[in-house]
Design a protein around this motif. Structure first.
Motif, PDB file in Angstrom:
ATOM      1  N   TRP A   1      19.152  -0.220 -59.413  1.00  0.00           N
ATOM      2  CA  TRP A   1      19.540  -0.232 -60.255  1.00  0.00           C
ATOM      3  C   TRP A   1      20.959   0.468 -60.860  1.00  0.00           C
ATOM      4  O   TRP A   1      21.039   0.066 -61.973  1.00  0.00           O
ATOM      5  CB  TRP A   1      18.655   0.559 -61.390  1.00  0.00           C
TER       6      TRP A   1
ATOM      7  N   GLY B   1      14.575  -3.949 -58.445  1.00  0.00           N
ATOM      8  CA  GLY B   1      15.732  -3.606 -59.503  1.00  0.00           C
ATOM      9  C   GLY B   1      16.177  -4.239 -59.884  1.00  0.00           C
ATOM     10  O   GLY B   1      16.800  -4.169 -61.658  1.00  0.00           O
TER      11      GLY B   1
ATOM     12  N   GLN C   1      17.069  -5.197 -64.227  1.00  0.00           N
ATOM     13  CA  GLN C   1      18.352  -5.036 -64.674  1.00  0.00           C
ATOM     14  C   GLN C   1      19.114  -5.845 -65.371  1.00  0.00           C
ATOM     15  O   GLN C   1      19.123  -6.158 -66.462  1.00  0.00           O
ATOM     16  CB  GLN C   1      19.379  -4.155 -63.535  1.00  0.00           C
ATOM     17  N   THR C   2      19.087  -7.590 -64.443  1.00  0.00           N
ATOM     18  CA  THR C   2      19.800  -8.931 -65.110  1.00  0.00           C
ATOM     19  C   THR C   2      19.347  -9.048 -65.981  1.00  0.00           C
ATOM     20  O   THR C   2      19.274  -9.263 -67.404  1.00  0.00           O
ATOM     21  CB  THR C   2      20.249  -9.389 -63.435  1.00  0.00           C
TER      22      THR C   2
ATOM     23  N   ASN D   1      16.657  -7.419 -67.937  1.00  0.00           N
ATOM     24  CA  ASN D   1      16.960  -6.813 -69.529  1.00  0.00           C
ATOM     25  C   ASN D   1      18.220  -6.853 -70.454  1.00  0.00           C
ATOM     26  O   ASN D   1      17.896  -7.192 -71.223  1.00  0.00           O
ATOM     27  CB  ASN D   1      16.393  -5.453 -69.022  1.00  0.00           C
ATOM     28  N   THR D   2      19.161  -7.153 -69.454  1.00  0.00           N
ATOM     29  CA  THR D   2      20.655  -7.408 -70.501  1.00  0.00           C
ATOM     30  C   THR D   2      20.682  -8.334 -71.072  1.00  0.00           C
ATOM     31  O   THR D   2      20.938  -8.668 -71.708  1.00  0.00           O
ATOM     32  CB  THR D   2      21.920  -6.993 -69.807  1.00  0.00           C
TER      33      THR D   2
ATOM     34  N   MET E   1      11.619 -10.121 -66.184  1.00  0.00           N
ATOM     35  CA  MET E   1      11.726  -8.137 -66.252  1.00  0.00           C
ATOM     36  C   MET E   1      10.116  -7.740 -65.370  1.00  0.00           C
ATOM     37  O   MET E   1      10.018  -6.980 -65.016  1.00  0.00           O
ATOM     38  CB  MET E   1      12.568  -8.044 -67.328  1.00  0.00           C
TER      39      MET E   1
END
Length: 259
Positions: free
Chosen positions: A200, A208, A212-213, A215-216, A223
């Protein structure tokens, strides 16, 4: 003790039914709970993301698994050696144990940026993070097991003139193996946490990093798919380690399950 077939079936069936119930509750909440899909995707959407995103999920899972296994191996080895050293030489425990406790007092999220800065964005920083997460459970469990050897066994060994090394190898270590196995099981369950936290903070691959990618980009289904792969990987890894430990500790008396 050989358990009946019905008991073995229920041992497998109980977690399956529990997981099915949770998925059903999740699906009902996603469908009728008026929750936007970008906040809680439905199980079928996550299943589609698992299939459509397999080209991303497979290499990410392999990377996280490699980091976890390396961290697990190094952490178990280092923690075991430190516990044995503290058991053989009391001053080492007095000097080192406060630093071991301090390493657990600092949140891993606070250490992750420093480890990425010191060890880079590659696998090394994630392995070190996993080692830090699992180091204390292994050291503490084996250390407690070595200190709790029955006094009668120790007195008998001294009476027979056994050296400290022979007492360690033939009495203290075998007696401490159940406690050590508990520490290893705990370490196996939490080792992926260290790897994922490191990903992260700074990485170019791994589950992880993929979470994170996604999520953005508001790809919540992807995710959740990465999270499902991580959970399945952790459960399978724990199960494999548990089976290995059960075979290694074949001499330990079996205890009946409480239903």
């Amino acid at each position: 003790m050989i358990r009946p077939a019905s008991h073995r079936v229920m041992t497998v069936l109980r977690p399956v039914l529990t997981c099915a119930g949770l998925v059903a509750l999740w699906g009902a909440l996603a469908r009728w709970g008026h929750v936007p899909p970008y906040m809680l995707p439905a199980p079928d959407a996550v299943a589609r993301a698992l299939w459509s995103g397999r080209a991303q999920l497979e290499p990410a899972a392999v990377t996280t698994l490699e980091e976890t296994l390396l961290g697990l191996g190094i952490g178990i080895g280092a923690g075991s050696m430190l516990a044995i050293g503290m058991a053989l030489w009391a001053p080492l425990r007095r000097w080192v144990m406060p630093m071991v406790l301090l390493s657990q007092a600092v949140p891993v999220f606070a250490l992750a940026p420093l480890l990425v800065l010191w060890f880079g964005f590659g696998m090394a920083s994630k392995v070190v993070m996993a080692v830090l997460v699992i180091f204390f459970p292994v050291t503490s469990a084996l250390g407690d097991g070595l200190r709790q050897t029955e006094a009668g066994w120790m007195d008998l060994a001294r009476t027979m003139g056994a050296t400290r090394w022979r007492v360690l190898v033939h009495i203290r270590l075998p007696a401490a193996m159940p406690a050590f196995a508990t520490g290893v099981r705990m370490a196996t369950a939490i080792a992926p946490i260290g790897a994922v936290v490191g990903e992260w903070v700074g990485a170019s691959s791994g589950l992880g990093f993929l979470m994170q990618t996604a999520n953005t980009r508001f790809q919540t289904d992807l995710m959740f798919a990465a999270l499902a792969v991580l959970a399945a990987m952790t459960v399978l890894l724990w199960w494999g380690v548990d089976r290995l430990l059960a075979r290694a500790l074949y001499w330990r008396p079996a205890h009946a399950d409480i239903d």
